[in-house]
Design a protein around this motif. Sequence first.
Motif, short mmCIF file in Angstrom:
data_model
loop_
_atom_site.label_atom_id
_atom_site.label_comp_id
_atom_site.label_asym_id
_atom_site.label_seq_id
_atom_site.Cartn_x
_atom_site.Cartn_y
_atom_site.Cartn_z
N ARG A 84 32.61 43.08 32.65
CA ARG A 84 33.14 42.63 33.94
C ARG A 84 34.08 43.66 34.58
O ARG A 84 33.92 44.02 35.74
N ILE A 139 27.08 40.12 42.13
CA ILE A 139 28.45 40.23 41.60
C ILE A 139 29.40 40.24 42.80
O ILE A 139 29.77 41.31 43.32
N ARG A 173 30.28 39.20 30.30
CA ARG A 173 31.74 39.21 30.42
C ARG A 173 32.35 40.52 29.94
O ARG A 173 33.32 41.00 30.50
N GLU A 223 33.24 45.93 38.00
CA GLU A 223 34.07 45.79 39.20
C GLU A 223 34.70 47.13 39.59
O GLU A 223 34.73 47.49 40.78
N GLU A 237 35.61 40.64 43.53
CA GLU A 237 36.74 39.85 43.06
C GLU A 237 37.91 40.00 44.02
O GLU A 237 38.23 41.10 44.46
#
Length: 325
Positions: free
Chosen positions: A280, A307, A277, A284, A310
């Motif tokens: 993250r 992954i 986390r 990204e 998002e």
Amino acid sequence: MDDLLDWVDDPDAGWSVGTFGALAEFLRDPDEPADVVHAPRRASVVTPRGGVAVTLTDDVLPVAWERRAGESWSQAVALCLLLPSGGRSVITELGPDEDALRAGDRDAVLVDLGVGAPHLEACVRTGEASLLAELRAVEGRPLAEAGHLAAALVEAGPHRVFRTGIARLEVFTPIPPATGVSPDGPHTHLLPRLLARGRTHAATDTIPPGHAPGATIHLPHPTRAVDGRRIPTRVDRHRRGQEMLARFGDPAVVAAKAAVEEALATSTEPPAWALGREYRAAVELALRQCEELSPDHPHVEAWRRHIPRERADGHDQPLTHDPAQ
């Protein structure tokens, strides 16, 4: 630090001055006439649609960040100041605007709308007698209790002047109606619903505690125009943005991003630590940048299997700092 003023010369960089819920933005076209002036520790640029002037004082703290923005990312440097006390919360006439960026505007009257931010004066400037009468009739009242003033301002379209301890941003373009859209180039946002939250900046802006943004530089994006349109890749823009991040970004964030980029360059699949986390945001951002800047990179597709990209959500921000979006 004085080289931060060089961004005034760059037509691809944007500037903003304001608070959460009241923001003035300065943008210009590459071929737009512009009067750029440099002086010791001060620089300004004025176009037919607006202008910005910035003075670097000894207490300025530059803070850089990059973050998701829609389907891409944004990059900025905030010039932060210690948060002062006070701030007008009622409409107040300030007199002639003797510091106006254009000499011809210095006899016009400046009126602070009293947005209540301790670091910001969000003002309108006018020499029109009828609008001055409207403003004087509600002087001393909070903006929320000024009745029909908003409609009068839209109709008259006065200059907007947003001032902090280090910056002044002026907008000469008309004010669009509530049902309209922000014009290209310099414009302002005044959003009472957001002002009511009493924040000096958006929660996603990494402003240090006890500070407020005196002005923000919105760095040119390497693959996108300010409206989000794709443009031919400009690697030089990415390099300059990363230089700003290395100089003025959070060291822990910079180190995390560097570790992810090294792993992406050398590992066909993400190592276990990169799936944590705490990495993250760095992962990204690194993947988005690689996808846009180096779409043929041999490892990106395999990383994305682990992954998933998002989707844009409420935490994403537009390419320019617009709290209305």
